[in-house]
Design an enzyme around this catalytic site. Structure first.
Site, PDB file in Angstrom:
ATOM      1  N   TYR A   1      -5.200  -6.920  -1.011  1.00  0.00           N
ATOM      2  CA  TYR A   1      -5.111  -7.833  -2.161  1.00  0.00           C
ATOM      3  C   TYR A   1      -6.352  -8.737  -2.231  1.00  0.00           C
ATOM      4  O   TYR A   1      -6.967  -8.885  -3.296  1.00  0.00           O
ATOM      5  CB  TYR A   1      -3.826  -8.661  -2.028  1.00  0.00           C
ATOM      6  CG  TYR A   1      -3.464  -9.483  -3.241  1.00  0.00           C
ATOM      7  CD1 TYR A   1      -2.708  -8.935  -4.280  1.00  0.00           C
ATOM      8  CD2 TYR A   1      -3.849 -10.813  -3.353  1.00  0.00           C
ATOM      9  CE1 TYR A   1      -2.354  -9.697  -5.387  1.00  0.00           C
ATOM     10  CE2 TYR A   1      -3.503 -11.575  -4.453  1.00  0.00           C
ATOM     11  CZ  TYR A   1      -2.751 -11.018  -5.470  1.00  0.00           C
ATOM     12  OH  TYR A   1      -2.403 -11.776  -6.573  1.00  0.00           O
TER      13      TYR A   1
ATOM     14  N   SER B   1      -7.168 -14.296  -8.703  1.00  0.00           N
ATOM     15  CA  SER B   1      -6.229 -15.039  -7.846  1.00  0.00           C
ATOM     16  C   SER B   1      -7.036 -16.041  -7.040  1.00  0.00           C
ATOM     17  O   SER B   1      -8.255 -15.869  -6.875  1.00  0.00           O
ATOM     18  CB  SER B   1      -5.546 -14.060  -6.893  1.00  0.00           C
ATOM     19  OG  SER B   1      -4.837 -14.745  -5.879  1.00  0.00           O
TER      20      SER B   1
ATOM     21  N   LYS C   1      -9.092  -8.639  -5.164  1.00  0.00           N
ATOM     22  CA  LYS C   1      -9.301  -9.816  -6.021  1.00  0.00           C
ATOM     23  C   LYS C   1     -10.729 -10.361  -5.903  1.00  0.00           C
ATOM     24  O   LYS C   1     -11.308 -10.813  -6.894  1.00  0.00           O
ATOM     25  CB  LYS C   1      -8.260 -10.896  -5.715  1.00  0.00           C
ATOM     26  CG  LYS C   1      -6.822 -10.490  -6.055  1.00  0.00           C
ATOM     27  CD  LYS C   1      -6.620 -10.204  -7.547  1.00  0.00           C
ATOM     28  CE  LYS C   1      -5.154  -9.992  -7.891  1.00  0.00           C
ATOM     29  NZ  LYS C   1      -4.954  -9.711  -9.330  1.00  0.00           N
TER      30      LYS C   1
HETATM   31  P1  NAD Z   1       4.826  -9.343 -11.882  1.00  0.00           P
HETATM   32  O1  NAD Z   1       5.275  -8.465 -10.767  1.00  0.00           O
HETATM   33  O2  NAD Z   1       5.765 -10.330 -12.474  1.00  0.00           O
HETATM   34  O3  NAD Z   1       4.243  -8.479 -13.092  1.00  0.00           O
HETATM   35  C1  NAD Z   1       3.382  -7.428 -12.849  1.00  0.00           C
HETATM   36  C2  NAD Z   1       3.260  -6.606 -14.098  1.00  0.00           C
HETATM   37  O4  NAD Z   1       2.388  -5.516 -13.805  1.00  0.00           O
HETATM   38  C3  NAD Z   1       4.592  -5.988 -14.567  1.00  0.00           C
HETATM   39  O5  NAD Z   1       4.610  -5.970 -15.982  1.00  0.00           O
HETATM   40  C4  NAD Z   1       4.514  -4.566 -14.018  1.00  0.00           C
HETATM   41  O6  NAD Z   1       5.257  -3.652 -14.797  1.00  0.00           O
HETATM   42  C5  NAD Z   1       3.024  -4.310 -14.153  1.00  0.00           C
HETATM   43  N1  NAD Z   1       2.560  -3.239 -13.297  1.00  0.00           N
HETATM   44  C6  NAD Z   1       2.750  -3.052 -11.976  1.00  0.00           C
HETATM   45  N2  NAD Z   1       2.206  -1.892 -11.580  1.00  0.00           N
HETATM   46  C7  NAD Z   1       1.637  -1.336 -12.688  1.00  0.00           C
HETATM   47  C8  NAD Z   1       0.937  -0.137 -12.936  1.00  0.00           C
HETATM   48  N3  NAD Z   1       0.716   0.768 -11.971  1.00  0.00           N
HETATM   49  N4  NAD Z   1       0.513   0.109 -14.202  1.00  0.00           N
HETATM   50  C9  NAD Z   1       0.764  -0.762 -15.216  1.00  0.00           C
HETATM   51  N5  NAD Z   1       1.437  -1.912 -15.034  1.00  0.00           N
HETATM   52  C10 NAD Z   1       1.868  -2.192 -13.785  1.00  0.00           C
HETATM   53  O7  NAD Z   1       3.504 -10.053 -11.319  1.00  0.00           O
HETATM   54  P2  NAD Z   1       2.766 -11.414 -11.712  1.00  0.00           P
HETATM   55  O8  NAD Z   1       3.039 -12.388 -10.623  1.00  0.00           O
HETATM   56  O9  NAD Z   1       3.010 -11.797 -13.118  1.00  0.00           O
HETATM   57  O10 NAD Z   1       1.256 -10.941 -11.518  1.00  0.00           O
HETATM   58  C11 NAD Z   1       0.383 -10.667 -12.585  1.00  0.00           C
HETATM   59  C12 NAD Z   1      -1.043 -10.773 -12.081  1.00  0.00           C
HETATM   60  O11 NAD Z   1      -1.289 -12.096 -11.625  1.00  0.00           O
HETATM   61  C13 NAD Z   1      -1.348  -9.834 -10.907  1.00  0.00           C
HETATM   62  O12 NAD Z   1      -2.643  -9.297 -11.045  1.00  0.00           O
HETATM   63  C14 NAD Z   1      -1.287 -10.768  -9.718  1.00  0.00           C
HETATM   64  O13 NAD Z   1      -2.060 -10.321  -8.644  1.00  0.00           O
HETATM   65  C15 NAD Z   1      -1.844 -12.041 -10.334  1.00  0.00           C
HETATM   66  N6  NAD Z   1      -1.498 -13.241  -9.588  1.00  0.00           N
HETATM   67  C16 NAD Z   1      -0.201 -13.601  -9.432  1.00  0.00           C
HETATM   68  C17 NAD Z   1       0.075 -14.753  -8.695  1.00  0.00           C
HETATM   69  C18 NAD Z   1       1.482 -15.222  -8.469  1.00  0.00           C
HETATM   70  O14 NAD Z   1       1.667 -16.156  -7.671  1.00  0.00           O
HETATM   71  N7  NAD Z   1       2.471 -14.681  -9.133  1.00  0.00           N
HETATM   72  C19 NAD Z   1      -0.965 -15.509  -8.143  1.00  0.00           C
HETATM   73  C20 NAD Z   1      -2.282 -15.091  -8.337  1.00  0.00           C
HETATM   74  C21 NAD Z   1      -2.540 -13.958  -9.074  1.00  0.00           C
END
Ligand code: NAD
Length: 258
Positions: free
Chosen positions: A153, A140, A157
């Protein structure tokens, strides 16, 4: 050549876009989440139908070390290889440090950081034996910068970025690369929750909350798309990125240029 890719947390958001992008290239994809519902299995089925590639769902709770390792062991045994590993599963909780619930701290560190240690440790022997491997950690902008109220978080990260560099050094001569993608804000269910919470807390409408609060630090004032994160991941997995290891790629609308 087609490969076998495991993408953790891939029934939604960024992970789903990455799984679909791999399948579009013909790679076999293991789709994962913790819930094991009919809807989860339907995600893998839909990817397979849309792309013609093999896609299977495997439940593994990334908060549990044994299930992290089992996901990799199962893939190696049942699918026959673990060529590409994308550590993507992640959750968020927002609170000041002195009010941060201990169980939320532990859960975020376990899912966002420790799971990547376990899956990587389990996958490396297979990649070493094959003489080829790609590990992409979805970190992130918060792996490179901090924000208030996101201590767990941000710590997790930053830890992922450190783990990425260490694994890269340990595998530099083995045909294996390990890198991190650092997204800024991407409109996914994880961020939708934050928009709703912040709008309510500040008494603002959705549009103002997005522009002035959520995207405050993102100079583009636009969300990055899940497809853009998938594109960066595909690059890191490609032959053209064979010498790219131990680094981060920011997809953040200029956030970390500041
Ligand atoms: P999301 O909530 O849409 O998806 C998260 C996924 O992780 C889902 O499929 C959920 O079922 C799964 N998950 C959650 N807990 C779990 C567990 N205990 N075991 C297995 N699977 C699990 O989130 P996203 O926004 O797509 O985020 C995905 C990654 O990207 C994360 O690591 C997040 O920190 C990172 N990220 C997201 C953003 C953003 O703005 N959305 C920005 C930077 C980084």
């Amino acid at each position: 050549m087609t490969k076998v890719a495991v993408v953790t947390g891939s029934t939604s958001g960024i992970g789903l876009a990455i799984a679909e992008a791999f399948a579009e290239l013909g790679h076999t994809v293991v789709v994962n989440s913790f819930s094991d519902t009919e809807a989860d299995h339907a995600v893998a089925k839909a990817i397979a139908e849309k792309t013609g590639a093999k896609a299977v769902y495997r439940k593994a709770d990334m908060s549990r070390p044994d299930e992290c390792r089992d996901l990799i062991a199962w893939t190696a045994k049942e699918i026959g290889a673990v060529d590409i590993l994308v550590n993507n599963a992640g959750i968020q909780h927002v609170a000041p440090v002195d009010e941060f619930p201990v169980e939320q701290w532990d859960r975020i560190i376990a899912i966002n950081l420790t799971s990547a240690f376990h899956t990587t440790a389990a996958a490396l022997p297979h990649m070493k034996a094959a003489g080829w491997g790609r590990i992409v950690n979805i970190a992130s902008a918060h792996g490179l910068r901090a924000s208030p109220n996101k201590s767990a978080y941000v710590a997790a990260k930053h830890g992922v970025v450190g783990l990425t560099k260490t694994v890269a050094l340990e595998t530099a001569r083995l045909g294996i690369t390990c890198n991190a993608v650092c997204p800024g804000f991407v409109l996914t269910p994880l961020v939708e929750t934050q928009i709703g919470d912040r709008a309510k807390e500040l008494g603002l409408d959705r549009e103002t909350t997005i522009r002035d609060v959520i995207l405050e630090k993102q100079p583009s004032k636009k969300f990055a798309s899940v497809d853009e994160i998938a594109a960066a991941t595909l690059y890191l997995v490609s032959d053209g990125a064979a010498s790219v290891t131990g680094t981060t790629i920011s997809v953040d609308g200029g956030w970390t240029a500041q």
